[in-house]
Design a protein around this motif. Structure first.
Motif, PDB file in Angstrom:
ATOM      1  N   ASN A 258       0.963  -1.306  -0.084  1.00  0.00           N
ATOM      2  CA  ASN A 258      -0.001   0.051  -0.126  1.00  0.00           C
ATOM      3  C   ASN A 258       0.797   1.337  -0.050  1.00  0.00           C
ATOM      4  O   ASN A 258       2.384   1.136   0.112  1.00  0.00           O
ATOM      5  CB  ASN A 258      -0.867  -0.238   1.403  1.00  0.00           C
ATOM      6  N   ALA A 259       0.129   2.384  -0.004  1.00  0.00           N
ATOM      7  CA  ALA A 259       1.148   3.934   0.062  1.00  0.00           C
ATOM      8  C   ALA A 259       2.155   3.905   1.185  1.00  0.00           C
ATOM      9  O   ALA A 259       3.295   4.265   0.767  1.00  0.00           O
ATOM     10  CB  ALA A 259      -0.036   4.914  -0.072  1.00  0.00           C
ATOM     11  N   GLN A 286       0.442  14.217   2.711  1.00  0.00           N
ATOM     12  CA  GLN A 286      -0.195  14.585   1.712  1.00  0.00           C
ATOM     13  C   GLN A 286      -1.073  13.231   0.869  1.00  0.00           C
ATOM     14  O   GLN A 286      -2.027  13.181   0.762  1.00  0.00           O
ATOM     15  CB  GLN A 286       0.404  15.392   0.524  1.00  0.00           C
ATOM     16  N   VAL A 287      -0.187  12.282   1.000  1.00  0.00           N
ATOM     17  CA  VAL A 287      -0.548  10.916   0.403  1.00  0.00           C
ATOM     18  C   VAL A 287      -1.577  10.414   1.549  1.00  0.00           C
ATOM     19  O   VAL A 287      -2.845  10.068   1.043  1.00  0.00           O
ATOM     20  CB  VAL A 287       0.631   9.989   0.369  1.00  0.00           C
ATOM     21  N   MET A 288      -1.159  10.264   2.925  1.00  0.00           N
ATOM     22  CA  MET A 288      -2.221   9.454   3.670  1.00  0.00           C
ATOM     23  C   MET A 288      -3.525  10.261   3.944  1.00  0.00           C
ATOM     24  O   MET A 288      -4.529   9.863   4.357  1.00  0.00           O
ATOM     25  CB  MET A 288      -1.576   9.418   4.841  1.00  0.00           C
ATOM     26  N   GLU A 289      -3.387  11.678   3.832  1.00  0.00           N
ATOM     27  CA  GLU A 289      -4.618  12.668   3.925  1.00  0.00           C
ATOM     28  C   GLU A 289      -5.427  12.863   2.658  1.00  0.00           C
ATOM     29  O   GLU A 289      -6.323  13.718   2.808  1.00  0.00           O
ATOM     30  CB  GLU A 289      -4.032  13.919   4.645  1.00  0.00           C
ATOM     31  N   THR A 299      -4.275   5.151  -3.611  1.00  0.00           N
ATOM     32  CA  THR A 299      -5.117   4.552  -4.701  1.00  0.00           C
ATOM     33  C   THR A 299      -4.682   2.928  -4.664  1.00  0.00           C
ATOM     34  O   THR A 299      -3.614   2.501  -4.693  1.00  0.00           O
ATOM     35  CB  THR A 299      -5.126   5.046  -6.054  1.00  0.00           C
ATOM     36  N   ASN A 300      -6.062   2.376  -4.496  1.00  0.00           N
ATOM     37  CA  ASN A 300      -5.661   0.776  -4.615  1.00  0.00           C
ATOM     38  C   ASN A 300      -6.069   0.537  -6.162  1.00  0.00           C
ATOM     39  O   ASN A 300      -7.392   0.312  -6.348  1.00  0.00           O
ATOM     40  CB  ASN A 300      -6.589   0.050  -3.612  1.00  0.00           C
ATOM     41  N   TRP A 301      -5.110   0.273  -7.275  1.00  0.00           N
ATOM     42  CA  TRP A 301      -5.533   0.128  -8.325  1.00  0.00           C
ATOM     43  C   TRP A 301      -6.155  -1.170  -8.529  1.00  0.00           C
ATOM     44  O   TRP A 301      -6.673  -1.409  -9.750  1.00  0.00           O
ATOM     45  CB  TRP A 301      -4.079   0.575  -9.250  1.00  0.00           C
ATOM     46  N   GLN A 302      -5.806  -2.174  -7.767  1.00  0.00           N
ATOM     47  CA  GLN A 302      -6.310  -3.514  -8.079  1.00  0.00           C
ATOM     48  C   GLN A 302      -7.870  -3.505  -7.865  1.00  0.00           C
ATOM     49  O   GLN A 302      -8.625  -4.088  -8.829  1.00  0.00           O
ATOM     50  CB  GLN A 302      -5.712  -4.679  -6.998  1.00  0.00           C
ATOM     51  N   ASP A 303      -8.305  -2.613  -7.054  1.00  0.00           N
ATOM     52  CA  ASP A 303      -9.880  -2.476  -6.863  1.00  0.00           C
ATOM     53  C   ASP A 303     -10.530  -1.788  -8.004  1.00  0.00           C
ATOM     54  O   ASP A 303     -11.733  -2.089  -8.376  1.00  0.00           O
ATOM     55  CB  ASP A 303     -10.009  -1.862  -5.789  1.00  0.00           C
ATOM     56  N   ALA A 394      -2.529  -1.983 -13.791  1.00  0.00           N
ATOM     57  CA  ALA A 394      -2.824  -2.063 -12.386  1.00  0.00           C
ATOM     58  C   ALA A 394      -1.762  -2.642 -11.447  1.00  0.00           C
ATOM     59  O   ALA A 394      -1.624  -2.320 -10.481  1.00  0.00           O
ATOM     60  CB  ALA A 394      -4.107  -3.090 -12.294  1.00  0.00           C
ATOM     61  N   THR A 395      -0.715  -3.313 -12.101  1.00  0.00           N
ATOM     62  CA  THR A 395       0.466  -3.719 -11.431  1.00  0.00           C
ATOM     63  C   THR A 395       1.554  -2.741 -11.329  1.00  0.00           C
ATOM     64  O   THR A 395       2.524  -3.137 -10.729  1.00  0.00           O
ATOM     65  CB  THR A 395       0.780  -5.262 -11.864  1.00  0.00           C
ATOM     66  N   HIS A 396       1.502  -1.966 -12.280  1.00  0.00           N
ATOM     67  CA  HIS A 396       2.929  -0.976 -12.567  1.00  0.00           C
ATOM     68  C   HIS A 396       2.487   0.505 -11.977  1.00  0.00           C
ATOM     69  O   HIS A 396       3.362   1.180 -11.708  1.00  0.00           O
ATOM     70  CB  HIS A 396       3.152  -0.862 -13.878  1.00  0.00           C
ATOM     71  N   ALA A 397       1.119   0.834 -11.706  1.00  0.00           N
ATOM     72  CA  ALA A 397       0.803   2.089 -11.094  1.00  0.00           C
ATOM     73  C   ALA A 397       1.125   2.328  -9.764  1.00  0.00           C
ATOM     74  O   ALA A 397       0.993   1.299  -9.048  1.00  0.00           O
ATOM     75  CB  ALA A 397      -0.481   2.447 -11.445  1.00  0.00           C
ATOM     76  N   LEU A 398       1.938   3.359  -9.202  1.00  0.00           N
ATOM     77  CA  LEU A 398       2.254   3.257  -8.108  1.00  0.00           C
ATOM     78  C   LEU A 398       0.910   3.800  -6.981  1.00  0.00           C
ATOM     79  O   LEU A 398       0.127   4.856  -7.558  1.00  0.00           O
ATOM     80  CB  LEU A 398       3.296   4.546  -8.046  1.00  0.00           C
ATOM     81  N   PRO A 399       1.086   3.163  -5.854  1.00  0.00           N
ATOM     82  CA  PRO A 399      -0.281   3.604  -5.083  1.00  0.00           C
ATOM     83  C   PRO A 399      -0.181   4.871  -4.224  1.00  0.00           C
ATOM     84  O   PRO A 399      -1.008   5.247  -3.580  1.00  0.00           O
ATOM     85  CB  PRO A 399      -0.081   2.573  -3.973  1.00  0.00           C
ATOM     86  N   ILE A 400       0.664   5.782  -4.732  1.00  0.00           N
ATOM     87  CA  ILE A 400       0.548   6.962  -4.036  1.00  0.00           C
ATOM     88  C   ILE A 400       0.120   8.181  -4.737  1.00  0.00           C
ATOM     89  O   ILE A 400       0.247   9.215  -4.262  1.00  0.00           O
ATOM     90  CB  ILE A 400       2.174   7.495  -3.584  1.00  0.00           C
ATOM     91  N   TYR A 401      -0.517   8.085  -5.768  1.00  0.00           N
ATOM     92  CA  TYR A 401      -1.064   9.200  -6.597  1.00  0.00           C
ATOM     93  C   TYR A 401      -2.455   8.756  -6.648  1.00  0.00           C
ATOM     94  O   TYR A 401      -3.195   7.876  -6.848  1.00  0.00           O
ATOM     95  CB  TYR A 401      -0.395   9.099  -8.082  1.00  0.00           C
ATOM     96  N   LYS A 402      -3.348   9.656  -6.783  1.00  0.00           N
ATOM     97  CA  LYS A 402      -4.818   9.792  -6.957  1.00  0.00           C
ATOM     98  C   LYS A 402      -5.056   9.289  -8.196  1.00  0.00           C
ATOM     99  O   LYS A 402      -4.337   9.261  -9.181  1.00  0.00           O
ATOM    100  CB  LYS A 402      -5.274  11.338  -6.891  1.00  0.00           C
ATOM    101  N   SER A 403      -6.289   8.859  -8.538  1.00  0.00           N
ATOM    102  CA  SER A 403      -7.047   8.248  -9.746  1.00  0.00           C
ATOM    103  C   SER A 403      -7.383   9.565 -10.539  1.00  0.00           C
ATOM    104  O   SER A 403      -7.258   9.370 -11.802  1.00  0.00           O
ATOM    105  CB  SER A 403      -8.058   7.415  -9.334  1.00  0.00           C
ATOM    106  N   THR A 404      -7.705  10.588  -9.893  1.00  0.00           N
ATOM    107  CA  THR A 404      -8.312  11.816 -10.646  1.00  0.00           C
ATOM    108  C   THR A 404      -7.668  13.175 -10.197  1.00  0.00           C
ATOM    109  O   THR A 404      -7.294  13.040  -8.903  1.00  0.00           O
ATOM    110  CB  THR A 404      -9.692  11.750 -10.747  1.00  0.00           C
ATOM    111  N   TYR A 405      -7.539  14.069 -11.260  1.00  0.00           N
ATOM    112  CA  TYR A 405      -6.945  15.317 -10.800  1.00  0.00           C
ATOM    113  C   TYR A 405      -7.725  16.420 -11.586  1.00  0.00           C
ATOM    114  O   TYR A 405      -7.520  16.273 -12.962  1.00  0.00           O
ATOM    115  CB  TYR A 405      -5.271  15.340 -10.886  1.00  0.00           C
ATOM    116  N   ASP A 406      -8.150  17.329 -10.983  1.00  0.00           N
ATOM    117  CA  ASP A 406      -8.727  18.431 -11.608  1.00  0.00           C
ATOM    118  C   ASP A 406      -9.678  18.285 -12.606  1.00  0.00           C
ATOM    119  O   ASP A 406     -10.027  18.746 -13.736  1.00  0.00           O
ATOM    120  CB  ASP A 406      -7.496  19.329 -12.495  1.00  0.00           C
TER     121      ASP A 406
END
Length: 586
Positions: A258-259, A286-289, A299-303, A394-406
């Motif tokens: 996880n992140a 910032q990541v955890m909040e 972000t859990n990309w597997q979900d 899903a397996t290569h995206a890092l879990p510390i970034y949001k799935s959407t922005y702006d």
């Protein structure tokens, strides 16, 4: 200290060996002989300790066996093909004599072979049979998977779990050619795919191996699978319903960090290599909040890719008839979700089998079946590799970034073609819709000359014909969409760009193929028993013709994301592609 440890280890070894010795000495050796009702010894008979299948042996060439059992009050289960199984209680005897008797009911069982049927006792080739009850004992969605583990010499390998494509590749007694061709599958006399048949309609499956398949020539070089569907029986109408509901989850998934774990171990690795940790306390907070206005968030990309899938099956049938005519009709529905989001498969099966006596010695048989299959998926081809494969994303995206922005999907890249946001790839990439429809019919008129005179008893002449029509329709729309992109290694200000691998305005592919064919088979059968001897002969002439005609077209730049025709596209990237196929066999 070392001497004490060595002494303790020697003592432990002695205790274990003593326990094993006591266990072996506690067992008793039982010997015996197995013979048939005429007194002939029987090699290869299975002898199993009842209640413990792991304790088993087989008789040798002289019909003798030896087996270790816990005590002389144990019970042995003795079995051999074509003979009635027996449970033999030792009752204190260490040497036993066992007599097996022939199972006349099993030997008289009729099995399907090439262009006909025969009794098991008359078989000269290698034929294995699975009944309907054995076949549907497991809640699977297609016939090839149901055969797994039920027939000796049959290998079934399932390479994908995608709905509609989750069938097994079958081989009979290994690979027999460089093309890795599978066995010939025949359903009620018509070459067809077994996985488009409703498993609840199947009466029996016979697998012809080696010489038993020789009558089919080179087409049967890799074995033949004969599927016989159910027929009606004399009596009142019998209505049956069978349904099932199931939930499906992936059983073996990679355990990803996880992140919090990712940032901790990445920083630890940097420190051990002498570098400054990348993820500072401020970034971690910032990541955890899921800090608003930033690209950081857990972000859990597997979900975003996987789900718990739901599958339902419904089958209803009616059968019955009189002395002159019997019938069997059925309707089957399969609705199967995939564990990958936006994947689904639906199949509808309809069948009607009629058997009637037209006149004395003259019978008429009609089998009509059809199916409609629908397969759905996201716009990106799930078979692609690397950058455009959702599972790869899903397996290569890092879990510390949001799935959407702006208001846009936030995708990660490492500088190559890959832009990883599996949620957007599944939901925004468009759609794939594949449709398969087919109707198959076969008619048979058979006359038995034994009704004319006893001299011609056993002589039958028949004419069998079949016609099928099918079509395949494919409609794929690869949607073009915008997303914010960052470099996951050195993140900066997100850049709005079109998803890589897509065409501006979207790309629409439309494909249609029509298939049809017929088979004509006049046949003469003769089978008659003279005392203890049976004489049989078969003459078959078969002619068949198959044809296919298809066309494919593509267009780009559409105003809507659900185009209905190529003419609505602005750009035609290439000419239309057509294909035609024809084959004839006698």
């Amino acid at each position: 200290m070392i001497n004490k440890f060595a002494s303790a280890l020697r003592l432990l070894s002695f205790v274990i060996m003593a326990a094993l010795a006591l266990d072996v000495s506690a067992q008793t050796i039982v010997t015996g002989t197995v013979c048939d009702s005429s007194g002939e010894t029987m090699p290869g008979v299975s002898v199993v300790l009842k209640g413990n299948p792991s304790v088993a042996t087989a008789t040798n060439i002289d019909g003798r066996f030896m087996l270790r059992v816990p005590d002389l009050n144990s019970t042995l289960h003795v079995s051999f093909i074509g003979y009635k199984s027996q449970d033999v209680k030792l009752d204190g005897h260490s040497d036993v004599e066992i007599v097996l008797h022939e199972d006349s009911q099993m030997l008289d069982e009729v099995v399907a072979i090439g262009y006909g049927t025969t009794k098991k006792v008359s078989l000269t080739g290698s034929v294995s049979t699975v009944t309907s009850k054995e076949l549907v004992s497991a809640p699977m969605t297609n016939t090839s998977n149901m055969l797994t583990g039920k027939i000796a010499g049959l290998t079934a390998v399932q390479s994908t779990g995608r709905p509609g494509s989750d069938h097994s590749t079958i081989h009979v007694r290994g690979l027999n050619d460089f093309a890795a061709s599978g066995p010939l599958c025949i359903v009620d006399g018509v070459p067809s795919s077994m996985d488009n048949v409703n498993p609840n309609d199947i009466e029996s499956v016979s697998v012809l191996k080696d010489a038993a398949a020789a009558i089919y020539g080179v087409q049967g070089a890799n074995g033949v699978i004969l599927i016989t569907t159910k027929k009606g029986s004399e009596g009142k109408a019998k209505i049956s319903y069978d349904g099932s509901f199931s939930f499906v989850n992936n059983t073996a998934m990679p355990e990803l960090m996880n992140a919090r774990e990712y940032m901790y171990w990445h920083n630890r690795a940097s420190e051990m290599d002498g570098y400054t940790p990348r993820y500072t306390a401020d970034i971690q907070q910032q990541v955890m909040e899921n800090a608003p206005g930033t690209i950081y968030g857990e972000t859990n990309w597997q979900d975003k890719l996987w789900r718990t899938a739901f599958t339902q099956k419904h089958n209803i049938s009616a059968s019955g008839g009189t002395q002159r005519a019997t019938y069997y009709v059925s309707l089957g529905i399969l609705d199967q979700e995939g564990t990958m989001r936006r994947t689904e498969y639906r199949r509808y099966n309809l069948r009607a089998n009629i058997d009637m006596s037209v006149a004395k010695g003259l019978r008429f048989t009609a089998n009509i079946s059809g199916y409609k299959a629908e397969n759905y998926g996201p716009g990106f081809d799930l078979g692609n590799t690397y950058a455009w494969n959702p599972a790869f994303e899903a397996t290569h995206a890092l879990p510390i970034y949001k799935s959407t922005y702006d208001g846009y999907p936030l995708a990660q890249t490492t500088g190559g073609d890959g832009q990883f946001n599996v949620g957007a790839s599944i939901e925004n990439s468009g759609w794939q819709r594949n449709y398969n429809n087919q109707v198959t019919s076969n008619l048979k008129l058979e006359y038995s000359f034994g009704e004319l005179t006893p001299v011609l008893k056993g002589l039958k002449v028949s004419v069998w014909g079949s016609y099928y029509y099918g079509n395949t329709k494919i409609r794929n729309f690869m949607n073009s969409y915008e997303q914010m992109v960052i470099n996951s290694i050195t993140p900066g200000e997100p850049v709005l760009t079109r998803k890589s691998g897509t065409t501006e305005g979207g790309a629409f592919l439309k494909f249609l193929q029509v298939n049809d064919g017929w088979i004509l088979r006049p046949q003469i059968d003769y089978s008659r028993k003279f005392g203890k001897h049976t004489v049989s002969a078969l003459y078959v002439y078969e002619a068949q013709k198959n044809s296919s005609d298809g066309m494919q077209g593509e267009a780009n730049q559409f105003a809507a994301t659900d185009p209905i025709d190529l003419s609505l596209g602005v750009e035609i990237p290439g000419r239309l592609v057509g294909k035609y196929g024809y084959s004839s066999i006698v």
